[in-house]
Design a protein around this motif. Structure first.
Motif, short mmCIF file in Angstrom:
data_model
loop_
_atom_site.label_atom_id
_atom_site.label_comp_id
_atom_site.label_asym_id
_atom_site.label_seq_id
_atom_site.Cartn_x
_atom_site.Cartn_y
_atom_site.Cartn_z
N ARG A 45 0.87 -1.08 0.04
CA ARG A 45 -0.02 0.02 0.03
C ARG A 45 0.81 1.17 -0.11
O ARG A 45 0.70 2.15 -0.66
N TRP A 46 2.09 1.20 0.91
CA TRP A 46 2.77 2.50 0.74
C TRP A 46 3.27 2.52 -0.62
O TRP A 46 3.59 3.76 -0.85
N GLU A 47 3.91 1.54 -1.27
CA GLU A 47 4.32 1.52 -2.67
C GLU A 47 3.38 2.21 -3.56
O GLU A 47 3.75 2.91 -4.27
N GLU A 48 2.06 1.85 -3.51
CA GLU A 48 1.20 2.42 -4.20
C GLU A 48 0.91 3.41 -4.00
O GLU A 48 0.65 4.49 -4.98
N ALA A 49 1.10 4.07 -2.58
CA ALA A 49 0.86 5.65 -2.43
C ALA A 49 1.97 6.44 -2.93
O ALA A 49 1.80 7.46 -3.60
N HIS A 50 3.23 5.64 -3.11
CA HIS A 50 4.46 6.28 -3.74
C HIS A 50 4.15 6.71 -5.14
O HIS A 50 4.38 7.61 -5.49
N ALA A 51 3.66 5.66 -5.71
CA ALA A 51 3.49 5.80 -7.31
C ALA A 51 2.51 6.82 -7.44
O ALA A 51 2.50 7.38 -8.66
N GLU A 52 1.71 7.22 -6.59
CA GLU A 52 0.39 8.24 -6.72
C GLU A 52 0.89 9.35 -6.15
O GLU A 52 0.06 10.38 -6.38
N GLY A 53 1.86 9.58 -5.80
CA GLY A 53 2.56 10.76 -5.07
C GLY A 53 1.96 11.20 -3.67
O GLY A 53 1.93 12.44 -3.24
N VAL A 54 1.43 10.22 -2.98
CA VAL A 54 0.84 10.37 -1.59
C VAL A 54 1.32 9.76 -0.59
O VAL A 54 0.75 9.69 0.52
#
Length: 118
Positions: free
Chosen positions: A82-91
């Motif tokens: 989830r942290w990786e996903e958020a990183h990819a989305e800039g959040v």
């Protein structure tokens, strides 16, 4: 004792609210932790909204599970993916390196993690 991404003993992420797969306050893990709750992150409004949009509302209390609901500023053991996903989305929220489990290094570069360090 478990190790963190810096190679030292894993410190507590949060006991108020109590976090971690084992609810010990540590972002420790085991084979049964399919979500890998290993990233100690400080919640932000942007991340909480992102998580809610992905189907994981972390703000609504669930007293039957002893979950008070999170708000910006709280620390929580996030699932690494989830942290990786958020990183990819800039959040992606900032993280506490000393409380982030060493297993995260199997997926993420230490320099990237350091760029989000609190």
């Amino acid at each position: 004792m478990a190790r963190n991404v810096l190679g030292t003993d894993l410190i507590t992420c949060s006991t108020d609210p109590m976090t971690g797969f084992f609810r010990t306050g540590h972002c420790d893990t085991c084979g049964e932790d399919a979500g890998q709750h290993t990233v100690c992150a400080q919640m932000t409004e942007a991340f909480l909204e992102f998580s809610r949009s992905r189907g994981n509302d972390l703000t609504t209390p669930l007293p039957e599970y002893g979950f008070p609901g999170l708000e910006a500023g709280d620390f929580w053991c996030l699932c690494r993916s989830r942290w990786e996903e958020a990183h990819a989305e800039g959040v992606a929220p900032r993280i506490r390196l000393e409380a982030t489990h060493a297993s995260v290094l199997e997926y993420l570069d230490l320099d990237l993690l350091k760029s989000y360090a609190i």
